[in-house]
Design a protein around this motif. Structure first.
Motif, PDB file in Angstrom:
ATOM      1  N   ASP A   1      65.334  59.857  -6.397  1.00 10.17           N
ATOM      2  CA  ASP A   1      64.421  60.674  -5.619  1.00 10.17           C
ATOM      3  C   ASP A   1      65.134  61.940  -5.162  1.00 10.17           C
ATOM      4  O   ASP A   1      66.251  62.220  -5.574  1.00 10.17           O
TER       5      ASP A   1
ATOM      6  N   ILE B   1      65.843  64.757  -1.746  1.00 14.57           N
ATOM      7  CA  ILE B   1      65.741  65.136  -0.346  1.00 14.57           C
ATOM      8  C   ILE B   1      64.950  66.433  -0.297  1.00 14.57           C
ATOM      9  O   ILE B   1      65.240  67.371  -1.036  1.00 14.57           O
TER      10      ILE B   1
ATOM     11  N   GLN C   1      64.562  59.170   3.365  1.00 18.22           N
ATOM     12  CA  GLN C   1      63.718  60.174   4.031  1.00 18.22           C
ATOM     13  C   GLN C   1      62.248  59.769   3.967  1.00 18.22           C
ATOM     14  O   GLN C   1      61.713  59.487   2.899  1.00 18.22           O
ATOM     15  N   ASP C   2      61.612  59.739   5.136  1.00 19.30           N
ATOM     16  CA  ASP C   2      60.164  59.568   5.185  1.00 19.30           C
ATOM     17  C   ASP C   2      59.505  60.659   6.031  1.00 19.30           C
ATOM     18  O   ASP C   2      58.318  60.617   6.288  1.00 19.30           O
TER      19      ASP C   2
ATOM     20  N   ARG D   1      59.883  65.029   6.488  1.00 18.31           N
ATOM     21  CA  ARG D   1      60.483  66.241   5.931  1.00 18.31           C
ATOM     22  C   ARG D   1      61.563  66.841   6.831  1.00 18.31           C
ATOM     23  O   ARG D   1      62.492  67.500   6.354  1.00 18.31           O
TER      24      ARG D   1
ATOM     25  N   SER E   1      63.137  58.319  -1.154  1.00 13.99           N
ATOM     26  CA  SER E   1      62.200  59.168  -0.423  1.00 13.99           C
ATOM     27  C   SER E   1      60.834  58.511  -0.363  1.00 13.99           C
ATOM     28  O   SER E   1      60.354  57.979  -1.367  1.00 13.99           O
TER      29      SER E   1
ATOM     30  N   ASN F   1      58.520  64.656  -4.305  1.00 10.73           N
ATOM     31  CA  ASN F   1      59.657  63.864  -4.794  1.00 10.73           C
ATOM     32  C   ASN F   1      60.096  64.277  -6.186  1.00 10.73           C
ATOM     33  O   ASN F   1      61.265  64.222  -6.520  1.00 10.73           O
TER      34      ASN F   1
END
Length: 457
Positions: free
Chosen positions: A351, A353, A381-382, A384, A440, A447
């Protein structure tokens, strides 16, 4: 007064040093050799592999403490390993064993000031380092150049490189997002800064430079192709060369149709124990003269296990890469090569970032470099605006290590990103058993590209 990094890049010193390491004294000799071995019959190829395998095993037994002890424990002499089939007499080597036995895996005679150290956290999530000899660096680049020649790049063509290097500071918000590499006559463009807001600047530079070759991560090549389509701009590359990430069929088709060309993909790893590349027919071939590759069954796939043939400073024998391939039912290929084929490479999916500025970052393993008390690390990361660094910490993990992780993350992502270090007991693997260095949960559009993509409008 010594030059800082920006000054060294400005005057091209760093680029010339890299160029010399890659295309040094042995490069031409290896290039000629690899042109010959590419046309070898299966019998000649096998003889070539056995010759270099015996030389490598002999050097390992003579100069590498780890292998000397291993052969002693197994009550074997190096003469017991004559062919690839004999390698089963030896156990697998893993990244964990390399980390635990690093000093014992380095030659007591061959290491010198020309050797380079490569560091990676790879697909297992634990940091490791590997030493490459000057000769093996030349050999590696001779193999890559053979792949480029396969795609029609004989040298001299204008090239842009759009990969994971931090070409300009991450904090930079205005162009130029590129530097010219005088040693290789290529334009290095920063993949991190490519987004909706910066595309116009990238476009103007590309149109002014008129590149014929694109060398890129698949994700960056896809992003560039997407912006060209969105802006209804037609451009043709003579070839696109991708590497370092999994290339899905849909992404490949999208790039090829957008830039009216063929994509040539290349698989390798920091350990340099295996290489797989596309031929002109679009088939993946194991580069049989690069190393000795075993395909170890793992469910419906096969794990790549590689043995060095050209790095006597730190030879890796039966090294488990953790990367997976799918078997190809049709082993023969119309290109005429006798190298084995695989259907696909499935071990490099990752994925991205996404920063608050809209930058997409896929190569972020260097965030963990220099932080010694991290056993495993994953970027999650969930949101931004926030990046979670999950770490399985060693007993010596301190607040200094935590602060260093946060500092590394900010330097390589965004000053506006909130960074949270979360200690965990275990990092969950993907369903296929692979470690994911980046996970992600953001919408798919951020993604990366979907598996299949629509044809151009």
């Amino acid at each position: 007064m010594p030059l800082d990094l920006d000054q060294r890049k400005l005057f091209g010193l760093e680029y010339w040093v890299k160029h010399w390491y890659r295309y040094g004294l042995c490069f031409d000799r290896y290039s000629r050799l690899l042109q010959q071995t590419a046309a070898f019959s299966p019998q000649a190829l096998q003889a070539f592999q056995n010759q270099h395998l015996k030389r490598m095993v002999g050097a390992a037994y003579r100069d590498i403490p780890y292998y000397r002890d291993l052969f002693s424990d197994l009550k074997l002499k190096p003469e017991a390993i004559q062919t690839a089939a004999d390698l089963t007499k030896l156990p697998y080597l893993t990244k964990e064993l390399v980390v635990a036995n690093f000093d014992k895996l380095v030659s007591v005679k061959k290491r010198n000031f020309l050797c380079k150290v490569a560091k990676t956290s790879g697909t297992t999530g634990s940091p490791a380092q590997f030493i490459r000899s000057f000769n093996s660096i030349n050999f590696e680049n001779a193999a890559v150049w053979r792949q480029w020649k396969t795609g029609g790049d004989q040298g001299g063509k204008r090239r842009i490189t759009l990969r994971g290097e931090v070409v300009v500071p991450m904090s930079q918000s205005k162009p130029p997002f590129w530097r010219f590499n005088p040693a290789n006559q290529e334009l290095l463009m920063c993949g991190f800064h490519l987004n909706e807001n910066t595309f116009e600047a990238y476009l103007q530079k590309i149109m002014a430079f008129q590149p014929q070759i694109l060398s890129s991560y698949p994700s960056n090549a896809y992003a560039l192709a997407k912006y060209f389509r969105q802006h209804k701009i037609s451009y043709r590359f003579d070839a696109v060369f991708t590497s370092s990430e999994t290339l899905s069929p849909g992404v490949r088709q999208f790039i090829e149709e957008t830039f009216q060309t063929r994509v040539y993909d290349w698989y390798g790893q920091a350990e340099r124990v295996a290489a797989i590349g596309h031929c002109p027919k679009g088939t993946y071939h194991i580069q049989e003269d690069y190393s000795l590759v075993e395909l170890s069954p793992m469910g419906q796939n096969f794990e790549i296990v590689g043995t060095h043939l050209f790095n006597e400073v730190m030879p890796l024998i039966r090294y488990k890469t953790g990367d997976l391939v799918k078997a190809n039912p049709e082993q023969s290929c119309d290109c005429g090569s006798h190298f084995r084929t695989v259907a696909s490479i499935d071990g490099r999916s990752c994925d991205y970032i996404l920063t608050p500025e809209g930058y997409r970052i896929s190569a972020a393993n260097h965030i963990f470099h220099g932080v010694e008390n991290v056993l495993e690390g994953q970027l999650y990361q969930d949101n931004r605006d926030c990046l979670i660094i999950k770490v399985v910490a060693a007993s010596g993990f301190t607040e200094h290590d935590r602060a260093e992780l946060i500092r590394n993350a900010r330097e390589n992502t965004s000053e506006r990103m909130k960074i949270v270090v979360e200690e965990v007991d275990h990092i969950r693997r993907a369903p296929n058993g692979k470690f994911q260095s980046i996970v992600s949960r953001l919408p798919l559009d951020h993604n990366g590209p979907p598996e299949t993509l629509a044809s151009p409008a």
